[in-house]
Design a protein around this motif. Structure first.
Motif, PDB file in Angstrom:
ATOM      1  N   LYS A 174       0.838  -1.209   0.000  1.00 28.06           N
ATOM      2  CA  LYS A 174       0.000   0.000   0.000  1.00 28.06           C
ATOM      3  C   LYS A 174       0.871   1.255   0.000  1.00 28.06           C
ATOM      4  CE  LYS A 174      -3.777   2.246   2.349  1.00 28.06           C
ATOM      5  NZ  LYS A 174      -4.302   2.617   3.630  1.00 28.06           N
ATOM      6  N   LEU A 175       1.916   1.251   0.823  1.00 26.74           N
ATOM      7  CA  LEU A 175       2.822   2.398   0.874  1.00 26.74           C
ATOM      8  C   LEU A 175       3.565   2.574  -0.453  1.00 26.74           C
ATOM      9  CD1 LEU A 175       3.948   4.652   2.691  1.00 26.74           C
ATOM     10  CD2 LEU A 175       5.741   3.059   3.378  1.00 26.74           C
ATOM     11  N   ILE A 176       4.012   1.475  -1.042  1.00 30.67           N
ATOM     12  CA  ILE A 176       4.683   1.542  -2.347  1.00 30.67           C
ATOM     13  C   ILE A 176       3.739   2.135  -3.386  1.00 30.67           C
ATOM     14  CG2 ILE A 176       5.560   0.132  -4.255  1.00 30.67           C
ATOM     15  CD1 ILE A 176       6.750  -1.739  -2.047  1.00 30.67           C
ATOM     16  N   ALA A 177       2.490   1.682  -3.383  1.00 31.33           N
ATOM     17  CA  ALA A 177       1.504   2.181  -4.348  1.00 31.33           C
ATOM     18  C   ALA A 177       1.272   3.675  -4.176  1.00 31.33           C
ATOM     19  CB  ALA A 177       0.192   1.423  -4.199  1.00 31.33           C
ATOM     20  N   GLU A 178       1.261   4.137  -2.949  1.00 34.96           N
ATOM     21  CA  GLU A 178       0.958   5.549  -2.673  1.00 34.96           C
ATOM     22  C   GLU A 178       2.165   6.460  -2.830  1.00 34.96           C
ATOM     23  OE1 GLU A 178      -0.602   5.370   1.295  1.00 34.96           O
ATOM     24  OE2 GLU A 178      -2.530   4.544   0.626  1.00 34.96           O
ATOM     25  N   GLN A 179       3.360   5.982  -2.403  1.00 32.05           N
ATOM     26  CA  GLN A 179       4.513   6.874  -2.333  1.00 32.05           C
ATOM     27  C   GLN A 179       5.768   6.374  -3.027  1.00 32.05           C
ATOM     28  OE1 GLN A 179       5.201   8.261   1.701  1.00 32.05           O
ATOM     29  NE2 GLN A 179       3.051   7.960   2.203  1.00 32.05           N
TER      30      GLN A 179
END
Length: 195
Positions: free
Chosen positions: A26-31
């Motif tokens: 999720k963090l990779i997808a967002e940032q």
């Protein structure tokens, strides 16, 4: 305090390795891949870094596990299910419709495209791309195209997918409504599915 007394704070649920992997994706997808940090994830999940180290030795170990989880999802949830369909001509429309409405895996893919200089990302993206090209080529062959035409159609299809992700997630263009997007998907199906 007496030894049998329980503390007043609520008991925390123990996070699994999969919880950490999902949060990392999720963090990779967002940032992006560069934003992946143990402390940030621990804060986001409301736990200490000790919870992380119960499952992973390093940030790189978490990244590898998260990338493999994302890769396996594509194999298990998309490719395997489409391959199991008995009618080869029904596979492409089903693939396009299913893939079109799975936003989270697309966001991860788009973020990984931006991180192709990262040594852990490169082999995963190479495997995923190779497998997807083989998958598409096989679908086109089973739908009646000869080997050369099937490979060319697979390249065109995959390039359209990657290009659409780049336009939307990297450049933010073009902004289209849900209705326009659904019409685009149907156009893709008509254009790229053999008659």
């Amino acid at each position: 305090m007496n030894a049998s007394a329980k503390p007043d704070r609520p008991e925390r649920t123990r996070l699994s390795a999969e919880d950490w992997e999902d949060a990392a994706l999720k963090l990779i997808a967002e940032q992006g891949v560069g934003a992946l940090a143990v402390e940030a994830l621990a804060r986001q999940l409301g736990v200490t870094k000790g919870s992380f180290y119960w499952h992973f030795r390093t940030r790189e170990a978490l990244l590898q596990a998260a990338l493999e989880r994302w890769e396996q999802y594509g194999e298990r949830e998309v490719i395997a299910q489409i391959e199991a369909m008995p009618d080869p001509r029904a596979r492409l429309p089903e693939l396009f419709r299913r893939v079109a409405h799975e936003l989270a895996p697309h966001r991860v893919y788009a973020a990984l495209l931006k991180a192709l200089d990262h040594p852990q990302v490169v082999p995963v993206m190479a495997r995923v791309s190779q497998r997807r090209m083989e998958f598409l080529t096989n679908i086109y062959r089973e739908a009646g195209l000869d080997t050369h035409e099937a490979l060319n159609r697979a390249r065109l299809t995959y390039a359209a997918y990657v290009g659409f992700l780049q336009l939307n997630f990297t450049l933010g263009l073009p902004r289209i409504s849900h209705e326009e997007f659904d019409a685009y998907v149907e156009h893709m199906i008509r254009t790229l599915t053999p008659a």
